[in-house]
Design a protein around this motif. Sequence first.
Motif, PDB file in Angstrom:
ATOM      1  N   GLY A 147      11.244   5.808  -7.959  1.00 16.16           N
ATOM      2  CA  GLY A 147      11.200   4.524  -7.282  1.00 16.16           C
ATOM      3  C   GLY A 147      12.270   4.508  -6.211  1.00 16.16           C
ATOM      4  O   GLY A 147      13.458   4.579  -6.521  1.00 16.16           O
ATOM      5  N   GLN A 148      11.856   4.421  -4.939  1.00 18.92           N
ATOM      6  CA  GLN A 148      12.815   4.555  -3.847  1.00 18.92           C
ATOM      7  C   GLN A 148      12.357   3.678  -2.682  1.00 18.92           C
ATOM      8  O   GLN A 148      11.169   3.462  -2.479  1.00 18.92           O
ATOM      9  CB  GLN A 148      12.919   6.020  -3.416  1.00 18.92           C
ATOM     10  CG  GLN A 148      14.276   6.435  -2.870  1.00 18.92           C
ATOM     11  CD  GLN A 148      14.447   6.102  -1.403  1.00 18.92           C
ATOM     12  OE1 GLN A 148      13.493   6.067  -0.629  1.00 18.92           O
ATOM     13  NE2 GLN A 148      15.691   5.848  -1.006  1.00 18.92           N
ATOM     14  N   GLU A 149      13.307   3.203  -1.909  1.00 21.06           N
ATOM     15  CA  GLU A 149      13.014   2.198  -0.886  1.00 21.06           C
ATOM     16  C   GLU A 149      12.008   2.652   0.164  1.00 21.06           C
ATOM     17  O   GLU A 149      11.147   1.876   0.589  1.00 21.06           O
ATOM     18  CB  GLU A 149      14.315   1.786  -0.185  1.00 21.06           C
ATOM     19  CG  GLU A 149      14.106   0.733   0.885  1.00 21.06           C
ATOM     20  CD  GLU A 149      15.376   0.429   1.667  1.00 21.06           C
ATOM     21  OE1 GLU A 149      15.422  -0.629   2.295  1.00 21.06           O
ATOM     22  OE2 GLU A 149      16.302   1.263   1.632  1.00 21.06           O
ATOM     23  N   PHE A 192       4.791   0.442  -0.357  1.00 16.24           N
ATOM     24  CA  PHE A 192       4.701  -1.011  -0.466  1.00 16.24           C
ATOM     25  C   PHE A 192       5.631  -1.731   0.504  1.00 16.24           C
ATOM     26  O   PHE A 192       5.314  -2.832   0.972  1.00 16.24           O
ATOM     27  CB  PHE A 192       4.909  -1.469  -1.906  1.00 16.24           C
ATOM     28  CG  PHE A 192       3.598  -1.625  -2.612  1.00 16.24           C
ATOM     29  CD1 PHE A 192       2.951  -2.844  -2.650  1.00 16.24           C
ATOM     30  CD2 PHE A 192       2.963  -0.531  -3.179  1.00 16.24           C
ATOM     31  CE1 PHE A 192       1.719  -2.988  -3.250  1.00 16.24           C
ATOM     32  CE2 PHE A 192       1.731  -0.647  -3.783  1.00 16.24           C
ATOM     33  CZ  PHE A 192       1.096  -1.880  -3.820  1.00 16.24           C
ATOM     34  N   LYS A 193       6.737  -1.122   0.837  1.00 18.26           N
ATOM     35  CA  LYS A 193       7.568  -1.729   1.876  1.00 18.26           C
ATOM     36  C   LYS A 193       6.807  -1.742   3.195  1.00 18.26           C
ATOM     37  O   LYS A 193       6.877  -2.713   3.961  1.00 18.26           O
ATOM     38  CB  LYS A 193       8.896  -0.993   2.020  1.00 18.26           C
ATOM     39  CG  LYS A 193       9.926  -1.795   2.818  1.00 18.26           C
ATOM     40  CD  LYS A 193      11.308  -1.187   2.714  1.00 18.26           C
ATOM     41  CE  LYS A 193      12.386  -2.154   3.183  1.00 18.26           C
ATOM     42  NZ  LYS A 193      12.189  -2.702   4.514  1.00 18.26           N
ATOM     43  N   ALA A 194       6.066  -0.688   3.466  1.00 24.96           N
ATOM     44  CA  ALA A 194       5.238  -0.652   4.672  1.00 24.96           C
ATOM     45  C   ALA A 194       4.123  -1.691   4.607  1.00 24.96           C
ATOM     46  O   ALA A 194       3.830  -2.372   5.599  1.00 24.96           O
ATOM     47  CB  ALA A 194       4.646   0.746   4.857  1.00 24.96           C
ATOM     48  N   PHE A 195       3.488  -1.836   3.438  1.00 25.17           N
ATOM     49  CA  PHE A 195       2.420  -2.831   3.284  1.00 25.17           C
ATOM     50  C   PHE A 195       2.930  -4.233   3.610  1.00 25.17           C
ATOM     51  O   PHE A 195       2.232  -5.037   4.227  1.00 25.17           O
ATOM     52  CB  PHE A 195       1.876  -2.810   1.853  1.00 25.17           C
ATOM     53  CG  PHE A 195       0.962  -1.655   1.536  1.00 25.17           C
ATOM     54  CD1 PHE A 195       0.539  -0.765   2.507  1.00 25.17           C
ATOM     55  CD2 PHE A 195       0.512  -1.461   0.233  1.00 25.17           C
ATOM     56  CE1 PHE A 195      -0.303   0.303   2.207  1.00 25.17           C
ATOM     57  CE2 PHE A 195      -0.338  -0.415  -0.081  1.00 25.17           C
ATOM     58  CZ  PHE A 195      -0.748   0.471   0.906  1.00 25.17           C
ATOM     59  N   MET A 198       1.400  -3.119  -8.627  1.00 24.10           N
ATOM     60  CA  MET A 198       2.288  -3.392  -7.501  1.00 24.10           C
ATOM     61  C   MET A 198       1.651  -4.366  -6.510  1.00 24.10           C
ATOM     62  O   MET A 198       2.348  -5.186  -5.896  1.00 24.10           O
ATOM     63  CB  MET A 198       2.689  -2.083  -6.810  1.00 24.10           C
ATOM     64  CG  MET A 198       3.559  -1.190  -7.688  1.00 24.10           C
ATOM     65  SD  MET A 198       4.172   0.308  -6.869  1.00 24.10           S
ATOM     66  CE  MET A 198       5.528  -0.356  -5.881  1.00 24.10           C
ATOM     67  N   LEU A 199       0.348  -4.290  -6.349  1.00 25.73           N
ATOM     68  CA  LEU A 199      -0.337  -5.262  -5.492  1.00 25.73           C
ATOM     69  C   LEU A 199      -0.168  -6.674  -6.052  1.00 25.73           C
ATOM     70  O   LEU A 199       0.178  -7.605  -5.316  1.00 25.73           O
ATOM     71  CB  LEU A 199      -1.823  -4.909  -5.369  1.00 25.73           C
ATOM     72  CG  LEU A 199      -2.168  -3.743  -4.442  1.00 25.73           C
ATOM     73  CD1 LEU A 199      -3.610  -3.296  -4.652  1.00 25.73           C
ATOM     74  CD2 LEU A 199      -1.947  -4.132  -2.969  1.00 25.73           C
ATOM     75  N   VAL A 200      -0.393  -6.832  -7.337  1.00 27.23           N
ATOM     76  CA  VAL A 200      -0.256  -8.143  -7.961  1.00 27.23           C
ATOM     77  C   VAL A 200       1.193  -8.618  -7.890  1.00 27.23           C
ATOM     78  O   VAL A 200       1.473  -9.792  -7.607  1.00 27.23           O
ATOM     79  CB  VAL A 200      -0.759  -8.101  -9.420  1.00 27.23           C
ATOM     80  CG1 VAL A 200      -0.428  -9.403 -10.150  1.00 27.23           C
ATOM     81  CG2 VAL A 200      -2.269  -7.858  -9.453  1.00 27.23           C
TER      82      VAL A 200
END
Length: 462
Positions: A109-111, A119-122, A434-436
């Motif tokens: 798990g990394q930024e 997910f940061k990009a999303f 992660m989406l939820v």
Amino acid sequence: MGKLKIVTIGGGSSYTPELIEGFINRQDRMDIGELWLVDIEMGREKLEIVGAMAQRMVKAAGLDWDVNLTLDRREALKDADFVTTQFRVGQLDARIRDERIPAKYGLIGQETNGAGGIFKAFRTIPVILDIIKDMEELCPDAWLINFTNPAGMVTEAAIKVGGWKRTIGLCNVPIGSTKLNNMAMGYEEGEEKLFHKYAGLNHFHWHRAWDVDGKEVTDTLIDRIYHPESEFAKVLAEKFGVANIKNKIFVYEQIKDLGMLPCAYHRYYYITKEMLTENLEEYAKNETRAEVVKKTEAELFELYKDPALDYKPEQLTKRGGTHYSDAACEIIASIHNDARKEMVVSTQNNGTITDLPYDCVVEVSAVITAHGAEPYNWGKFEPAARGQLQLMKAMEETVIAAASTGDYNKAVQAFTINPLITSGYEAKAMLDEMLVANKDYLPQFAAVISKLEAEGVVYIPA
């Protein structure tokens, strides 16, 4: 030319004092009239705290700049000359989820790497595209200087999806590497005598170096920095390591074969098991990097509240990301003055790296001119690096497509080809959770998330 108007999106960031310091240090090169610090309602308190400090810093420097704080982005952007972006959608709580959910599934798990980086990009790409829509209307000639992570993907989305060609992305990692290399060659701290060429992607680049006599010293640097018996290695790595990456030792023979110097983030790909072990230990102790940073940031804002504080405190260096803001100031000064400063930036490839698509965004050494970044030619990579580089660029392009359209199938595909995510049904389950977990910040995936929730998918904090 009139006085410059510079706007910072994410003005309530703990990094803002370094940005203000950077502008103050370049006051003789930029005739600034207005600085606008912009944030959203969620960040109001931080904006007011750090904004007041910014005003104190400018006043202490004896400058008459107008420092404005606002939650109205459009008000700020009107007639701006430069727009810098340093925002974090969902703040640090979102980063904590990015780091803890993958760890729950036994993955890194990394930024900016793996599932967390995706997910940061999303969350970020739709916002940068909205900013660009406002810029098209309100400041069509402005430059966009992006240091919001993942900087490479966000910059590519701005240029290729948003169509904002006047965009440059940047990162602080090459700055630290450059300092490290000069020290390893025996130069005094602060001396930068080596010439460097960087090439690759943001957080996935390599570099070579030459001395003042024109001799390439890349191989010497590999021996001094990465050989297990090097007397330089430990002290230099501790002094110039990246705050959010544990200083695990690379496999010397593998780096030697590359014939190039890696960046710190290559540890996640070259020594994955060792990095994962460390990552999972931090997760078990509730000491992921995001959780540590949240505590550090809280301490910083307590310092910033001090009405007597009118300078950047030394504690900010513990936050990680030091030099980002100063580099942004240098890019602005170089564009404004056509200073032709050599810097490492994210910009369109345009043939610089022949192994990658012509129009994609790469992170490379370049000269910063009045018309933007002019990259130094790199050419081809040897197979060992080329294969990984092309895979990572394909992954980035897939992430950008998913982020900008809300295409669930492309999100699955991005997870499948990312080297730090074990593909299969468990990866899909992690994606769904992660989406939820991020539903408040992913409007483009709203229909997908509603369907997942109807099917019983839930986010279970770990």
